[in-house]
Structures are given as C-alpha cells and as structure tokens.
Design a protein around this motif. Structure first.
Motif, PDB file in Angstrom:
ATOM      1  N   THR A   1       2.104   0.482   2.006  1.00  0.00           N
ATOM      2  CA  THR A   1       2.910   0.431   0.782  1.00  0.00           C
ATOM      3  C   THR A   1       3.875   1.622   0.676  1.00  0.00           C
ATOM      4  O   THR A   1       5.056   1.449   0.371  1.00  0.00           O
ATOM      5  CB  THR A   1       1.954   0.387  -0.421  1.00  0.00           C
TER       6      THR A   1
ATOM      7  N   ASP B   1       3.643  -7.033  -3.875  1.00  0.00           N
ATOM      8  CA  ASP B   1       3.022  -6.132  -2.918  1.00  0.00           C
ATOM      9  C   ASP B   1       1.919  -6.873  -2.171  1.00  0.00           C
ATOM     10  O   ASP B   1       1.006  -7.409  -2.790  1.00  0.00           O
ATOM     11  CB  ASP B   1       2.446  -4.905  -3.644  1.00  0.00           C
ATOM     12  N   CYS B   2       2.049  -6.915  -0.832  1.00  0.00           N
ATOM     13  CA  CYS B   2       0.992  -7.516   0.011  1.00  0.00           C
ATOM     14  C   CYS B   2       1.051  -9.044   0.063  1.00  0.00           C
ATOM     15  O   CYS B   2       0.122  -9.679   0.556  1.00  0.00           O
ATOM     16  CB  CYS B   2      -0.389  -7.066  -0.489  1.00  0.00           C
TER      17      CYS B   2
ATOM     18  N   ASP C   1      -1.700  -6.772  -4.289  1.00  0.00           N
ATOM     19  CA  ASP C   1      -2.321  -5.963  -3.232  1.00  0.00           C
ATOM     20  C   ASP C   1      -3.765  -5.635  -3.606  1.00  0.00           C
ATOM     21  O   ASP C   1      -4.678  -5.761  -2.790  1.00  0.00           O
ATOM     22  CB  ASP C   1      -1.515  -4.673  -3.050  1.00  0.00           C
TER      23      ASP C   1
ATOM     24  N   ASP D   1       6.106  -6.064   0.928  1.00  0.00           N
ATOM     25  CA  ASP D   1       6.213  -4.857   1.762  1.00  0.00           C
ATOM     26  C   ASP D   1       5.413  -4.969   3.052  1.00  0.00           C
ATOM     27  O   ASP D   1       5.651  -4.226   4.000  1.00  0.00           O
ATOM     28  CB  ASP D   1       5.792  -3.615   0.961  1.00  0.00           C
ATOM     29  N   HIS D   2       4.450  -5.886   3.094  1.00  0.00           N
ATOM     30  CA  HIS D   2       3.616  -6.132   4.282  1.00  0.00           C
ATOM     31  C   HIS D   2       2.781  -7.348   3.956  1.00  0.00           C
ATOM     32  O   HIS D   2       2.745  -7.787   2.806  1.00  0.00           O
ATOM     33  CB  HIS D   2       2.708  -4.927   4.597  1.00  0.00           C
TER      34      HIS D   2
ATOM     35  N   HIS E   1      -3.956  -4.563   5.741  1.00  0.00           N
ATOM     36  CA  HIS E   1      -2.568  -4.990   5.779  1.00  0.00           C
ATOM     37  C   HIS E   1      -2.261  -5.708   7.089  1.00  0.00           C
ATOM     38  O   HIS E   1      -2.971  -5.548   8.069  1.00  0.00           O
ATOM     39  CB  HIS E   1      -1.650  -3.776   5.632  1.00  0.00           C
TER      40      HIS E   1
HETATM   41 ZN   LIG Z   1       1.667  -2.657  -0.247  1.00  0.00          ZN
END
Ligand SMILES: [Zn+2]
Length: 470
Positions: free
Chosen positions: A50, A12-13, A203, A259-260, A410
């Motif tokens: 997210t 994540d991230c 994240d 996801d980003h 993000h």
């Molecule tokens: Zn995320």
C-alpha cells in the motif's frame, strides 16, 4: 483548460480474481462499468505494498525513485533506528499537485500517505496513517471543523489483526459507511475537476476474512459464521459507488483502480532464523522461543546479513563502512549479494520442493534506488508466503503470522477499470497496464503531459483520447 470531470475510485487491495470473476454478482454497478467500459489487470509496484503503491500511482515514480520501500525504513548507518514513511517523504509531484498548477481543482480522500497534509488546489482528507482527528488532517484547515461539526468524527482506519471478528466486521462496515457520507457531502458541496478517494476497508477485509469464504484457503471451514462477510462488504462498496455515480454529472468519466491484488496466505517463512542457520546472522544468545529480532542481542561483528518480515522479505547486508559494525568489504559486496540471492532462491518447502523464492536487487527492479533500499527484495512464492522476522523458532515454516492473525497476502496484479459514459467501449480489455501508467493517463484527460522520463504510458490512448476534446 478542458472541461473534464473524472471520478477515481480507489479500492485498496481489489483483486481481479474477485472483481472480474468470482464476485461479480456482489458488485452490479462495478460489473456494469466493466461491461460498458474497459478493464484489465494492472501490475503494482515492486513491492506491491500500500505504501508505496498509491504514491507510485499518484506520482508515476517507482519506489526506487521515491526512496520508499514499505512502511518502515532504516535510517542510514544504523541497524534498528527506523523512520515511518509519510507525505513528507514524497518529493515528487502528485497528480493533484500537477492538476492544481494547471488550474484544476481536486478532492482527495484517504490516499496514503498524504499526512501531514500539504496545501494544493482543492480539498483533502488525509489517509490511514493519520494518527487521529486531533491532528491537522484536512486541506484547507477549515475543512476539519466542517467535517467534525457535520459528522461528529472521522475514522481513518481500524486495527484489523485482532481475534474478535464480529466486532472487526462491524467496525469496518461502519467506517466505510461513515466515509461514504462524507464523500457524498464533498462530491456535491465542493468544486472539483478530479475526485479521487481510496477505501482502505477492503484491504482490511481481505486480511481479516479471506479464509472464511475461500474454500481453497488452507484454514477454510465450510459453514463458518463469517462465510459471507466479504460478500456483504463488497455489496456495501458497490452500493456506495452507485450512489456516488448518481450524484455526479452524467458525462463524468469513472476510473476504478487498486494498488495491488490479494491472494490466500499459504504460510510464512522465517527469514532471520534461516539466515542464522545458514551462518549469515550471529546472535549473542539464541532465544528458546519465537522472538522478534529487535528484541535479541545481535553479534554484529560476526553478522553478514539480516532481514525483516512482512508481506515480502527485506534482506540487508552488513557492509564495512556502510553499517556501524560492517563485516563485508565493499569489494566483496556484489559477490556476497549474488551468492545469498542464489541461496535464497534454492530454499525448499517442507516437502523438499523448491519454495519458489525470487530475490531481486533494487538495481534489477529500478533504474535508481534512493534512500536505504534493502540489498535484496525477496518474494516467497509470489507472496503466497509471508516473510517472518522472528528468531528462536523450531521450524523455518510457519502457518501463523508472527504479528497477528492474517488470512491474505498481497498479489502483484491489481486492477483498472475505465468508463466514459458518452463513449462506451463495450468491455474492451486493457492489456499489460502498470501502476505507473495511471498518472500519464489521468493527466492526458486534461491534456497535460506527464513529467518527462517516467516509465508509464497513457493507457487506452486511442479510445480515451480521440474523444477527450470536443
Ligand atoms: Zn493496499
């Protein structure tokens, strides 16, 4: 059925700026996978948040098709009655549900939002919005007992907008180590064709520790005590990945996705205070200190628009017949919305230069917009600035976040890495990937066509799929 084992590592991230360049030294395993496989940046959903981004990836659908634009949503015909996105809001089939229909088994850990758990062909531990282990957080239900018996407890997430960074760092390292032990258990003990997990800890690390390592961050202090926290966390992640790879068959394909991306947070813009000063938002009484809008009496019959804070800005228009005390006649709606979008895009920074605001209508971003979509989706300087929802502030610009300390925001570009150990592609670049491409790409590994009318495409179709069938 084809014989295919695919390990999907969801970070994540994970930001291309760190994982493809700056921090390669911390991630020898992931660096090796990049060098022998394929890699590229991957454009996230709009908004790159997210929730909905992981579900856009897992279903191939846009936030507009899912009707999910973030974490909290307004209920229809209300101003402040909110609902929180959960797995029950996801009406489209996920990759693991589609695979299950074709007889393939998946293990899914930590993908948000998968709580409350829905049955499918495989094993699941739900994601970070799960309230606690008292809830049913596994599929099958018996897995819960098994996990708690063996490991004592399970940590979905840790509160990360706190001041005590030492404790936070320890908690994040601990959570990730514990999850790793469970991943190793599941990957060896349970049957699977696809194993997909998401680690949310990265994240949290970015939000809480970015300023300590990045000398370009406005609040960076050289020689600070937490300078190498992100390095340490990245080394832990990489070590975990290398151990998982040792546990899977040699021909297992590996996909790494985020996801980003992430970037240093430069500031916050007070969206509601601006709307108030521009005459769009009327308050019964203006507070003398910063106050969230939901704690202030709004004079709705005099209000044309209001907004919400967060990684991006959401603006809602107060429309007659749609909102309880709407003021904008439906015939004026489009004109009002365009005029407000133009005003937003002309916002200046404290030095008088254009801040770099983009205000999108959902119709510009998606073919359809289900549910209660914001009337405008607003990015401040490609999200280097946050949107702040408080009113009663002195300045429209803030260097602090109004919901607790936060160092990072993000970024639209996440990343994707793919490696097939039997057919290395020598560091080939993947160009122009979008988050929506993952579902068709995953399914193609199992020779399953993605549902029709999705916007994504199979990535790397030649190099991936010439070799898919033996
Ligand atoms: Zn995320």
């Amino acid at each position: 059925m084809v014989k295919e084992k695919l390990l999907v590592i969801g970070l994540d991230c994970a930001a291309p700026s760190l994982f493809f360049n700056r921090h390669l030294k911390n991630i020898p395993t992931l660096a090796k996978i990049q060098a022998s496989g394929s890699r590229g940046t991957m454009r996230s959903s709009d908004p790159p948040i997210t929730i909905p981004a992981w579900m856009c990836m897992a279903t191939g659908h846009t936030p507009g098709q899912l009707g999910i634009y973030g974490f909290r949503h307004r209920k229809k015909k209300t101003y402040d009655d909110l609902w929180i996105a959960s797995s029950l809001s996801i009406k489209k089939k996920t990759a693991w549900e589609i695979l299950g229909e074709h007889g393939y088994r998946s293990i899914i850990v930590g993908i948000p939002p998968t709580f409350p758990v829905k049955p499918f062909n495989g094993n699941m531990i739900t994601g970070f919005i799960t309230p606690s282990t008292k809830n049913q957080f596994t599929h099958p239900p018996s897995l819960k007992e098994e996990i708690l018996d063996k490991f004592g407890h399970y940590t979905f997430d840790v509160p990360f907008r706190i001041e005590d960074k030492s404790t936070l760092f320890d908690n994040l390292m601990q959570m990730t180590r514990e999850r790793q032990a469970i991943l190793e258990y599941l990957i060896t003990e349970k049957p699977w064709d696809m194993f997909w997990f998401v680690e949310i800890g990265l994240d949290r690390m970015h939000h809480a520790f970015w300023k300590y390592f990045d000398e370009n961050h406005k609040d960076h202090e050289p020689g600070n005590d937490f300078q190498d926290c992100i390095d340490k966390y990245e080394r832990l992640l990489d070590d975990n990945v290398s151990r998982l790879i040792e546990l899977v068959p040699d021909d297992t394909r590996i996909m790494v996705v985020s996801d980003h991306g992430a970037q240093p947070l430069m500031g916050g813009f007070c969206l509601n205070e601006w709307l108030r000063r521009e005459g769009y938002l009327a308050l019964a009484e203006t507070p003398t200190r910063p106050t969230p809008l939901d704690r202030v009496a709004v004079n709705w019959p005099e209000t044309k628009a209001w907004g919400a804070g967060g990684y991006y800005g959401r603006v809602f228009l107060n429309v007659k017949g749609r909102e309880p005390e709407g003021t904008i006649p439906i015939a004026e709606y489009e004109r009002e919305r365009q005029a407000l979008a133009e005003k937003l895009e002309n916002i200046r920074d404290p030095e008088g230069n254009l801040l770099g605001v983009k205000a999108y209508t959902p119709q510009e971003l998606y073919r359809r917009a289900r549910g209660v979509a914001p009337d405008l989706i607003v990015y401040f300087q490609e999200m280097a600035w946050r949107s702040l929802g408080s009113v009663g502030v002195e300045s429209l610009y803030s260097l602090e976040n109004d919901t607790g300390p936060d160092d990072a925001n993000h970024a639209q570009q996440g990343l994707m890495i793919f490696h097939d150990p039997r057919y290395p592609s020598g560091g080939q670049r993947i160009e122009g990937a979008e988050i929506y491409d993952i579902l068709p790409t995953l399914l193609a590994r199992y020779q399953i066509d993605a549902p029709s009318q999705l916007r994504g495409e199979v990535l790397l179709s030649r190099s991936l799929h010439d070799h898919a069938i033996e």
